[in-house]
Scaffold this motif. Structure first.
Motif, mmCIF file in Angstrom:
data_model
loop_
_atom_site.group_PDB
_atom_site.id
_atom_site.type_symbol
_atom_site.label_atom_id
_atom_site.label_comp_id
_atom_site.label_asym_id
_atom_site.label_seq_id
_atom_site.Cartn_x
_atom_site.Cartn_y
_atom_site.Cartn_z
ATOM 1 N N VAL A 169 35.878 7.229 28.404
ATOM 2 C CA VAL A 169 35.641 8.651 28.634
ATOM 3 C C VAL A 169 34.864 9.196 27.454
ATOM 4 O O VAL A 169 35.115 8.846 26.312
ATOM 5 C CB VAL A 169 36.966 9.398 28.796
ATOM 6 N N GLY A 170 33.980 10.080 27.737
ATOM 7 C CA GLY A 170 33.086 10.547 26.678
ATOM 8 C C GLY A 170 31.870 9.658 26.666
ATOM 9 O O GLY A 170 30.850 10.024 27.196
ATOM 10 N N ARG B 117 26.311 9.703 24.363
ATOM 11 C CA ARG B 117 25.805 11.032 24.684
ATOM 12 C C ARG B 117 24.653 10.932 25.674
ATOM 13 O O ARG B 117 23.674 10.226 25.436
ATOM 14 C CB ARG B 117 25.304 11.693 23.395
ATOM 15 N N PRO B 118 24.760 11.630 26.811
ATOM 16 C CA PRO B 118 23.643 11.597 27.763
ATOM 17 C C PRO B 118 22.409 12.248 27.141
ATOM 18 O O PRO B 118 22.508 13.303 26.519
ATOM 19 C CB PRO B 118 24.148 12.443 28.941
ATOM 20 N N HIS C 142 25.979 8.672 37.173
ATOM 21 C CA HIS C 142 24.684 9.024 37.742
ATOM 22 C C HIS C 142 23.679 9.391 36.666
ATOM 23 O O HIS C 142 24.023 9.474 35.482
ATOM 24 C CB HIS C 142 24.820 10.144 38.770
ATOM 25 N N ASP D 240 20.206 12.093 35.969
ATOM 26 C CA ASP D 240 19.299 13.132 36.425
ATOM 27 C C ASP D 240 17.889 12.549 36.319
ATOM 28 O O ASP D 240 17.540 11.950 35.302
ATOM 29 C CB ASP D 240 19.394 14.384 35.544
ATOM 30 N N ALA E 5 19.793 14.808 40.753
ATOM 31 C CA ALA E 5 20.759 13.806 40.320
ATOM 32 C C ALA E 5 20.841 12.679 41.348
ATOM 33 O O ALA E 5 20.835 12.932 42.556
ATOM 34 C CB ALA E 5 22.129 14.451 40.155
ATOM 35 N N SER F 47 22.964 8.839 42.015
ATOM 36 C CA SER F 47 23.949 7.859 41.577
ATOM 37 C C SER F 47 23.267 6.550 41.236
ATOM 38 O O SER F 47 22.289 6.156 41.875
ATOM 39 C CB SER F 47 24.960 7.599 42.692
ATOM 40 N N ARG G 117 17.910 11.211 32.631
ATOM 41 C CA ARG G 117 18.934 11.640 31.675
ATOM 42 C C ARG G 117 20.265 11.025 32.087
ATOM 43 O O ARG G 117 20.689 11.129 33.233
ATOM 44 C CB ARG G 117 19.068 13.155 31.646
ATOM 45 N N ILE H 107 25.635 9.954 33.004
ATOM 46 C CA ILE H 107 26.394 11.180 33.230
ATOM 47 C C ILE H 107 27.589 10.900 34.135
ATOM 48 O O ILE H 107 27.469 10.173 35.126
ATOM 49 C CB ILE H 107 25.502 12.254 33.883
ATOM 50 N N GLY H 108 28.713 11.514 33.796
ATOM 51 C CA GLY H 108 29.885 11.418 34.664
ATOM 52 C C GLY H 108 30.917 10.445 34.137
ATOM 53 O O GLY H 108 30.819 9.248 34.366
ATOM 54 N N GLY H 109 31.938 10.953 33.449
ATOM 55 C CA GLY H 109 33.006 10.093 32.956
ATOM 56 C C GLY H 109 34.257 10.196 33.816
ATOM 57 O O GLY H 109 35.325 9.764 33.430
ATOM 58 N N TRP H 110 34.108 10.762 35.003
ATOM 59 C CA TRP H 110 35.270 11.013 35.867
ATOM 60 C C TRP H 110 35.241 10.151 37.119
ATOM 61 O O TRP H 110 36.202 9.449 37.430
ATOM 62 C CB TRP H 110 35.307 12.500 36.258
ATOM 63 N N GLU I 261 33.393 12.954 45.138
ATOM 64 C CA GLU I 261 32.070 13.423 44.738
ATOM 65 C C GLU I 261 31.312 13.848 45.991
ATOM 66 O O GLU I 261 31.127 13.073 46.910
ATOM 67 C CB GLU I 261 31.322 12.317 43.995
ATOM 68 N N ASP J 248 30.022 19.504 43.428
ATOM 69 C CA ASP J 248 31.015 19.206 42.410
ATOM 70 C C ASP J 248 30.449 19.502 41.034
ATOM 71 O O ASP J 248 29.244 19.442 40.829
ATOM 72 C CB ASP J 248 31.377 17.730 42.458
ATOM 73 N N SER K 265 32.356 15.622 31.906
ATOM 74 C CA SER K 265 32.911 15.462 33.255
ATOM 75 C C SER K 265 34.432 15.412 33.277
ATOM 76 O O SER K 265 35.066 15.890 34.215
ATOM 77 C CB SER K 265 32.369 14.191 33.905
#
Lengths: 261, 93
Positions: free
Chosen positions: A12-13, A16-17, A52, A54, A68, A70, A109, A112-115, A254, B14, B31
């Motif tokens: 998580v984290g 850096r994007p 994902h 951008d 964006a 995936s 970019r 992205i997305g740590g969830w 998502e 989202d 996120s």
């Protein structure tokens, strides 16, 4: 959602994007209306399955547009792959779907997305079973998870429930067939408009029966579900999962807007 | 998260769809950060809040009560960030 979620497993984290220049180095036709684009991205820090990017296009006059997408495959050096479905309009997709040629450049970019991510948990005594539910091109980040499972040698029970309009629209069909015959991946295709002649399931949208837990899955830990698709599809699937005993801690969703699929 | 992202501003996506612009400001992916609504006090991870893109800019709203949690606008020379609608942001380490 009124409770704080459990800590996400994995990084998580993460890095850096940021924006990177990207050059198109691979093109692969997936269906009559979708293709996978692979970019070489110098300095790319890697990513997790489900993340994902951008994508930004900038015209000669400085006007730029971004969307964006995936990532469709696990981390592989400095390569990043996305699968683009033709949508008929929009500023970015038509170029990615038809206009862009090998060697062309754009900017990405990420990661992205740590969830909405999955990582193998090989250290766990029993790996958490995973139910992947994809509507249309919502299968793309789920395919990254399927491929990461195969790449890492994870034995986590995996089932992909993939809703598509017709057999011609199935992304990654050959690879999914291969993985389901050799790698213990369970793949169930749900056809919503047209089914192949030998299909046992009648055409139609997703039902509770389509999501029933397979008999071979361990009783504990409880499975985690990842749902990705058009907003309407996700909103249809989540109540079915709640009825089956999934909770807001074991469902990750998502949505990608009203169209697509 | 696959295209097309709706930019009409009429339909919520989202929070994941807004994670890119926010990553620039927060110097990292947000996120998985837990955002608490300043209106109804409910909490959810950033990825599962509602996002509206192209407003112009990015607006994050509470999926429970529709309260505006955050607004982010970027111009060629500066970034404007308004977090007054959220009572807290909790970041996993």
């Amino acid at each position: 959602m009124t409770e704080a979620p459990a800590r996400t497993r994995g990084k998580v984290g993460g890095p850096r994007p940021r924006w990177f220049p990207a050059r198109l180095v691979g093109l692969r036709s997936e269906t009559a209306t979708a293709r996978t684009l692979t970019f070489q991205v110098p300095g790319w820090p890697g990513h997790l399955a489900g993340q994902h990017v951008d994508v930004r296009l900038t015209a000669a006059d400085g006007y730029s547009a971004q969307r964006a997408y995936s990532i469709s495959a696990p981390a592989d050096g400095e390569q990043v792959s996305i699968t683009v479905q033709e949508v008929g309009d929009g500023e970015v997709s038509p170029y990615l779907e038809e206009g862009m040629e090998l060697g062309d450049q754009l900017e990405v970019r990420g990661p992205i997305g740590g969830w909405f991510v999955w990582s193998p948990s090989s250290e766990a005594p029993v790996e958490q079973p995973v139910l992947l539910i994809g509507g249309g091109s919502g299968v793309v980040p789920l395919m990254a998870m399927v491929r990461e499972r195969a790449r890492s040698g994870s034995r986590a029970p995996f089932r992909l429930v993939y809703s598509v309009r017709s057999p011609e629209q199935v992304l990654y069909a050959a690879e999914l067939a291969e993985l389901s015959s050799t790698d213990g991946l369970v793949v169930d295709l749900l056809h919503t408009r047209t089914a192949p002649p030998d299909a046992a399931r009648p055409v139609g949208r997703i039902t509770p029966e389509d999501l029933a837990t397979p008999p071979g899955w361990p009783a504990s830990p409880p499975p985690r579900a990842y749902v990705c698709g058009p907003t309407a599809f996700v909103e249809l699937a989540i109540p079915l999962l709640l009825d089956l005993g999934y909770t807001n801690k074991t469902i990750r969703a998502e949505r990608f807007g009203p169209s697509g699929g | 998260m696959n295209s097309p992202i709706d930019t009409s501003g009429e339909s919520a996506l989202d929070g994941s769809a807004a994670a890119g612009p926010f990553a620039d400001v927060f110097a990292g992916d947000v996120s998985a950060a837990v955002v608490t609504c300043g209106g109804c006090r409910s909490s959810a991870v950033f990825a599962e809040q509602h996002a509206y893109l192209g407003a112009p800019g990015t607006v994050l709203r509470c999926p429970g009560c529709d309260h505006v949690l955050a607004r982010l606008v970027q111009t060629p020379t500066e970034v404007w960030l308004d977090l007054s609608g959220s009572s807290s942001w909790r970041f996993p380490l």
